[in-house]
Write an enzyme that holds these catalytic residues in place. Structure first.
Site, PDB file in Angstrom:
ATOM      1  N   GLU A 142      -0.016   9.351  -4.006  1.00  0.00           N
ATOM      2  CA  GLU A 142       0.410  10.325  -5.013  1.00  0.00           C
ATOM      3  C   GLU A 142      -0.738  10.642  -5.961  1.00  0.00           C
ATOM      4  O   GLU A 142      -1.581   9.786  -6.234  1.00  0.00           O
ATOM      5  CB  GLU A 142       1.572   9.740  -5.837  1.00  0.00           C
ATOM      6  N   ASP A 143      -0.730  11.858  -6.474  1.00  0.00           N
ATOM      7  CA  ASP A 143      -1.738  12.234  -7.470  1.00  0.00           C
ATOM      8  C   ASP A 143      -1.413  11.599  -8.819  1.00  0.00           C
ATOM      9  O   ASP A 143      -2.232  10.945  -9.435  1.00  0.00           O
ATOM     10  CB  ASP A 143      -1.819  13.763  -7.596  1.00  0.00           C
ATOM     11  N   ASP A 150       4.768  10.766 -13.295  1.00  0.00           N
ATOM     12  CA  ASP A 150       5.117  11.212 -14.637  1.00  0.00           C
ATOM     13  C   ASP A 150       6.504  10.622 -14.963  1.00  0.00           C
ATOM     14  O   ASP A 150       6.613   9.447 -15.324  1.00  0.00           O
ATOM     15  CB  ASP A 150       5.082  12.746 -14.609  1.00  0.00           C
ATOM     16  N   PHE A 174      -1.177  16.865 -20.272  1.00  0.00           N
ATOM     17  CA  PHE A 174      -1.096  17.586 -19.006  1.00  0.00           C
ATOM     18  C   PHE A 174      -2.516  17.680 -18.472  1.00  0.00           C
ATOM     19  O   PHE A 174      -3.429  18.130 -19.159  1.00  0.00           O
ATOM     20  CB  PHE A 174      -0.486  18.984 -19.180  1.00  0.00           C
ATOM     21  N   ARG A 223      -6.791  23.494  -8.963  1.00  0.00           N
ATOM     22  CA  ARG A 223      -6.806  22.352  -8.026  1.00  0.00           C
ATOM     23  C   ARG A 223      -8.223  21.968  -7.599  1.00  0.00           C
ATOM     24  O   ARG A 223      -8.502  20.814  -7.318  1.00  0.00           O
ATOM     25  CB  ARG A 223      -5.986  22.671  -6.777  1.00  0.00           C
TER      26      ARG A 223
END
Ligand code: IMP
Ligand code: MG
Length: 176
Positions: free
Chosen positions: A97-98, A101, A150, A163
């Site tokens: 996973e990046d 959250d 963010f 990206r």
């Protein structure tokens, strides 16, 4: 078109260095057993590409597409946009996973993949926004815990942009 110069939270060098360390931790935990990396699209594709290049050639790869974000807020509804091509039953599976959250995406996909009877199911997340967690999820390997910002770049997007930044930057840019 802008190159989007943002304040880096993690530089390319910091990311590469941490990935080398994660790779050692991951390999030690599998003790030479084969495993498959399951990259969660789209955000993990650059992290996965770099991680994979530090792992033995026997390590397999597949992708799962999930989506829950619109702009900078999660919609809270996780959608499956692309399923695995691999039957993972009996395999050691490492979810890549990046960022975690709320944990909603991860808990949804761990339930879904767990039902397919893998031999084991572990998670590596490059970034962990610990303070935002609303669902309890176990992350086996974390690149960097981060504050509630963010972030974009290195695969992470804002409405599909940013990206391709080669580092992780904070959004919005600071107003200094
Ligand atoms: P969760 O379900 O709330 O844990 O959200 C996880 C997903 O939301 C991640 O896999 C990302 O795709 C996306 N996400 C969460 N925080 C950020 C961020 O700061 N930047 C970009 N995407 C994010
Ligand atoms: Mg994601």
């Amino acid at each position: 078109m802008s190159l989007g110069n943002l304040e880096p939270l993690f530089t390319t060098e910091q990311l590469q260095h941490r990935i080398q360390e994660l790779s050692q931790e991951i390999l030690a935990s599998y003790g030479g057993e084969p495993f498959i990396c399951v990259g969660i699209l789209k955000g993990s594709f650059i992290f996965l590409a770099d991680l994979l290049r530090t792992l033995p050639v026997e390590v397999k790869v597949d992708f799962l597409g999930l989506s829950s974000y619109s702009g900078t807020e999660s919609t809270g509804v996780v959608r499956l946009t692309h399923d695995l091509k691999t039957d993972i039953s009996g395999m050691h599976v490492l979810v890549v996973e990046d960022i975690v959250d709320s944990g909603l995406t991860l808990s949804y996909l761990l339930r879904m993949l767990g039902a397919r009877q893998p031999k084991s199911l572990k998670v590596v997340a490059l970034l962990d926004k610990v303070a935002r967690r609303t669902v309890d999820v176990d992350i086996d390997f974390v690149g960097f815990p981060i504050e509630d910002h963010f972030v974009v770049g290195y695969g992470l997007d804002l409405d599909e942009g940013y990206r391709g930044l080669p580092y992780i930057g904070m959004f919005p840019p600071s107003a200094e």
